[in-house]
Design an enzyme around this catalytic site. Structure first.
Site, PDB file in Angstrom:
ATOM      1  N   ASP A  50       1.653  -2.937  -8.545  1.00  0.00           N
ATOM      2  CA  ASP A  50       0.510  -2.952  -9.411  1.00  0.00           C
ATOM      3  C   ASP A  50       0.542  -1.580 -10.131  1.00  0.00           C
ATOM      4  O   ASP A  50       1.172  -0.754  -9.652  1.00  0.00           O
ATOM      5  CB  ASP A  50      -0.642  -3.007  -8.712  1.00  0.00           C
ATOM      6  CG  ASP A  50      -2.085  -3.217  -9.658  1.00  0.00           C
ATOM      7  OD1 ASP A  50      -1.966  -4.093 -10.551  1.00  0.00           O
ATOM      8  OD2 ASP A  50      -3.000  -2.539  -9.526  1.00  0.00           O
ATOM      9  N   ASP A 109      -2.397   0.037 -12.454  1.00  0.00           N
ATOM     10  CA  ASP A 109      -3.671   1.067 -12.612  1.00  0.00           C
ATOM     11  C   ASP A 109      -4.244   1.083 -11.346  1.00  0.00           C
ATOM     12  O   ASP A 109      -4.580   0.026 -10.524  1.00  0.00           O
ATOM     13  CB  ASP A 109      -4.640   0.301 -13.551  1.00  0.00           C
ATOM     14  CG  ASP A 109      -5.507   1.381 -14.464  1.00  0.00           C
ATOM     15  OD1 ASP A 109      -5.913   2.388 -13.636  1.00  0.00           O
ATOM     16  OD2 ASP A 109      -5.839   1.092 -15.572  1.00  0.00           O
ATOM     17  N   ASP A 160      -3.949  -1.903  -4.962  1.00  0.00           N
ATOM     18  CA  ASP A 160      -5.193  -1.307  -4.431  1.00  0.00           C
ATOM     19  C   ASP A 160      -6.244  -2.215  -4.486  1.00  0.00           C
ATOM     20  O   ASP A 160      -7.355  -1.683  -4.155  1.00  0.00           O
ATOM     21  CB  ASP A 160      -5.432  -0.066  -5.459  1.00  0.00           C
ATOM     22  CG  ASP A 160      -5.626  -0.646  -6.992  1.00  0.00           C
ATOM     23  OD1 ASP A 160      -4.949  -1.520  -7.597  1.00  0.00           O
ATOM     24  OD2 ASP A 160      -6.743  -0.239  -7.375  1.00  0.00           O
TER      25      ASP A 160
END
Length: 333
Positions: free
Chosen positions: A18, A20, A217
């Site tokens: 991922d 951001d 995250d």
């Protein structure tokens, strides 16, 4: 939770990362990200950058990655727009028109799949695809709603209700904007981004991964998406998920590994062992003590977190946050 006696960069052939909250936040690099990814590449692990953001083209994403110290090519990037375009190409005849409620990233992906982006419902396109774009206005949403009302297939690049807001609160995401057309038409979209399978499948197709590791995250997109795709996952704590959220996650959102940041790719992960009702990892022992969890020991606090997670995840039913707060605070993470 698994253990790995080798660094994850050696145990898995491709890291599906991922962006951001993992590699960068906004346009700022996440600490340790660039250095860790360079070392993972040097160890032979291939990197793919997998994003639910459909507004940027792969070239634009690669340019941003390079800007934050992670050299990348467009071919290293996999977007929810590409997953949406592939799904549409599989369901529509070649050359079909698709009404695009979104930006350049979606149009570019459709062209690559031999489909023709349009902007008006009067052309009676057989499909509508919607993805986040900061300039999205009422006119295009209205055109999309008209086409869906006339029977067009409705596809959404992702269903994220929010997107990071920089230093402030989150902003509305594509999932929130999808509700405009869905509410107006009564038609629910087919979602292609995380945590749904199409984006994971697109990532595997583009990378040829045999032992992929999903790195993210967010529990509700990255980790749940890994579960849906049958892949192992690494949760890093540089983005939106906190330690307590991880410990209280339901089974379909529990990661395979935990690490403070992307340096977790470069090290072995000690196995958590269950003995006599206790869960041991490194120098730490966690156990359920009545209504709460108790933690004792010393050493790497993330080993303590792993032991505590193993104890908390022994049950299908997530424990209440208050049962874990005291033990978690003792780690001083």
């Amino acid at each position: 939770m698994k253990g790995s006696d080798r660094p994850l960069s050696e145990a898995y052939d491709v890291a599906l990362l991922d962006l951001d909250g993992v590699v960068y936040v906004g346009r700022r690099p996440v600490p340790a990200a660039a250095e860790s990814l360079a070392k993972a590449r040097a160890a032979g692990q291939r990197l793919a950058f997998v994003t639910n953001n459909a507004s940027r083209t792969p070239s634009a994403v690669a340019a941003l990655l390079t800007e934050v110290g992670v050299p990348a090519e467009a071919s290293d990037v996999v977007t929810s727009a590409q997953a949406a375009a592939r799904l549409l190409a599989e369901r529509l005849p070649a050359g079909s028109e698709v009404l695009v409620v979104g930006g350049t990233g979606l149009r570019h992906a459709l062209h690559q799949q031999g489909l023709r982006p349009v902007s008006t419902a009067s052309r009676r396109p057989p499909a509508v695809v919607q993805g986040f774009h900061p300039g999205l206005g009422y006119g295009l949403l209205s055109e999309g709603a008209q086409a869906v009302s006339m029977g067009a297939l409705f596809v959404g690049s992702n269903g994220d209700l929010t997107i990071p807001g920089g230093e402030g609160p989150p902003h509305p995401g594509n999932g929130a904007l999808l509700r405009v057309i869905s509410s107006a038409t009564g038609v629910e979209p087919v979602i292609t981004g995380k945590p749904e399978r199409p984006l994971h499948q697109e990532s595997i197709l583009r990378t040829g991964a045999e032992r992929p590791l999903v790195v993210g995250d967010r529990l509700d997109t990255d980790i749940e998406g890994a579960h849906n795709g049958g892949a192992d996952s690494l949760l890093v704590f540089t983005g939106v998920t906190g330690h307590l959220q991880a410990l209280t996650a339901p089974p379909h959102r529990r990661p395979t590994y935990l690490a403070p940041d992307l340096s977790g790719l470069l090290v072995p992960h000690p196995e958590t062992v269950r003995e006599d009702g206790a869960h041991r990892c490194g120098g730490w022992t966690a156990r359920r003590d009545g209504e709460a969890f108790a933690l004792s020991g010393s050493g790497d606090p993330h080993d303590g977190l792993r032991a505590l997670a193993s104890a908390a995840w022994e049950s299908e039913e997530p424990p209440p946050p208050e049962a874990l707060t005291g033990a978690l605070e003792s780690l001083s993470l």
